[in-house]
Design a protein around this motif. Structure first.
Motif, PDB file in Angstrom:
ATOM      1  N   SER A 114      53.504  58.329  74.981  1.00 27.84           N
ATOM      2  CA  SER A 114      54.388  57.243  75.485  1.00 27.84           C
ATOM      3  C   SER A 114      54.165  56.047  74.849  1.00 27.84           C
ATOM      4  O   SER A 114      55.181  54.790  74.789  1.00 27.84           O
ATOM      5  N   ASN A 154      58.244  66.436  76.956  1.00 31.67           N
ATOM      6  CA  ASN A 154      57.841  65.031  77.453  1.00 31.67           C
ATOM      7  C   ASN A 154      57.143  65.248  78.922  1.00 31.67           C
ATOM      8  O   ASN A 154      56.075  64.707  79.099  1.00 31.67           O
ATOM      9  N   SER A 180      54.565  62.688  78.153  1.00 32.59           N
ATOM     10  CA  SER A 180      54.459  61.344  79.071  1.00 32.59           C
ATOM     11  C   SER A 180      52.905  61.240  79.541  1.00 32.59           C
ATOM     12  O   SER A 180      52.345  62.392  79.873  1.00 32.59           O
ATOM     13  N   HIS A 191      55.339  63.907  72.216  1.00 35.38           N
ATOM     14  CA  HIS A 191      55.797  62.866  72.942  1.00 35.38           C
ATOM     15  C   HIS A 191      55.391  63.232  74.380  1.00 35.38           C
ATOM     16  O   HIS A 191      56.388  62.951  75.324  1.00 35.38           O
TER      17      HIS A 191
END
Length: 253
Positions: free
Chosen positions: A11, A166, A218, A216
């Protein structure tokens, strides 16, 4: 032999090194210049051997180290026309060479690098594929709301794929972020969920991909265990065995 090394992905900051005997490239340059330099050195890469930075898009977590790092090392920056225009509005590019990636790709550092359009809420985002001189193929595809047919065609057949995983949608719905941000994350111009990523992985495997990185993640709406569990279940469903048929890792954040 060229290799793909995720330096960090998440993030807050993103950077990936792909390189071999002829040097290498960075996909994105997030974080601070010191952080990026340290990460390269820890990976055994002299920052002076980075021949180019290729940007996926202009969001801060992908460009924060760019100005200082590129000025220090004279490193050129490549991206789509839209990304470079948006970049020039955000940071001072004085004394930094920028160039649009041609439609048929660009040869640099012993690789042919091609950009591929993706869906994300920014100027003209892209994923990248890189083909090394020995034929090894790499792909980096993050910050995408979904995988369309053109991107799927670009990724299929790559030996090494770094793909966004994600979030868990239920965690996004339960988090305390504003509704507009939740809607953005879950939209077709937001981010790829664990399930959407996992659904595509067996297709990649069947077309020859042997090494996968989940990227990537979160920090608020996912965990490495959730992402790995979802991906592993998708491989299990087609009878693929970890360590024998494929290698799977979560990128460091």
């Amino acid at each position: 032999m060229a290799t793909l090394t995720p330096l960090y992905s998440g993030s807050k900051c993103n950077a990936t090194y792909i390189g071999g005997a002829a040097g290498g490239i960075l996909i994105d340059a997030g974080g601070s210049a010191k952080q990026l330099t340290n990460a390269l050195q820890q990976a055994g890469v002299d920052p002076r051997r980075v021949g180019a930075v290729f940007l996926t898009h202009e969001h801060t977590d992908h460009i924060a180290a760019l100005r200082v790092f590129c000025r220090a090392h004279g490193t050129p920056v490549f991206g789509t026309a839209g990304t470079l225009r948006a970049l020039a509005e955000r940071i001072d590019l004085t004394n930094i060479h920028t160039e649009v990636v041609p439609s048929d790709g660009i040869a640099t550092c012993g690789m042919l690098v091609r950009s591929h359009a993706i869906s994300h809420d920014c100027a003209e985002p892209c994923a990248y594929t890189c083909e090394a001189e020995d034929g090894e193929k790499f792909a980096v595809a993050t910050d995408l709301g979904y995988i369309d047919d053109d991107l799927q065609d670009a990724l299929l057949g790559c030996d090494n794929v770094m793909l966004e995983s994600n979030h868990e949608p239920r965690l996004v719905q339960l988090c305390d972020r504003p509704y507009a941000i939740k809607r953005r994350i879950l939209s077709d111009s937001g981010h790829l969920s664990n399930a959407a990523c996992a659904e595509f992985l067996p297709k990649l495997l069947q077309r020859g991909t042997a090494r996968f990185w989940l990227a990537h993640l979160s920090r608020d709406n996912n965990t490495p265990d959730l992402a790995l569990g979802c991906a592993t279940a998708a491989f299990d469903a087609v009878g693929a065995r970890a360590g024998m048929d494929y290698e799977l890792e979560v990128c460091p954040s």
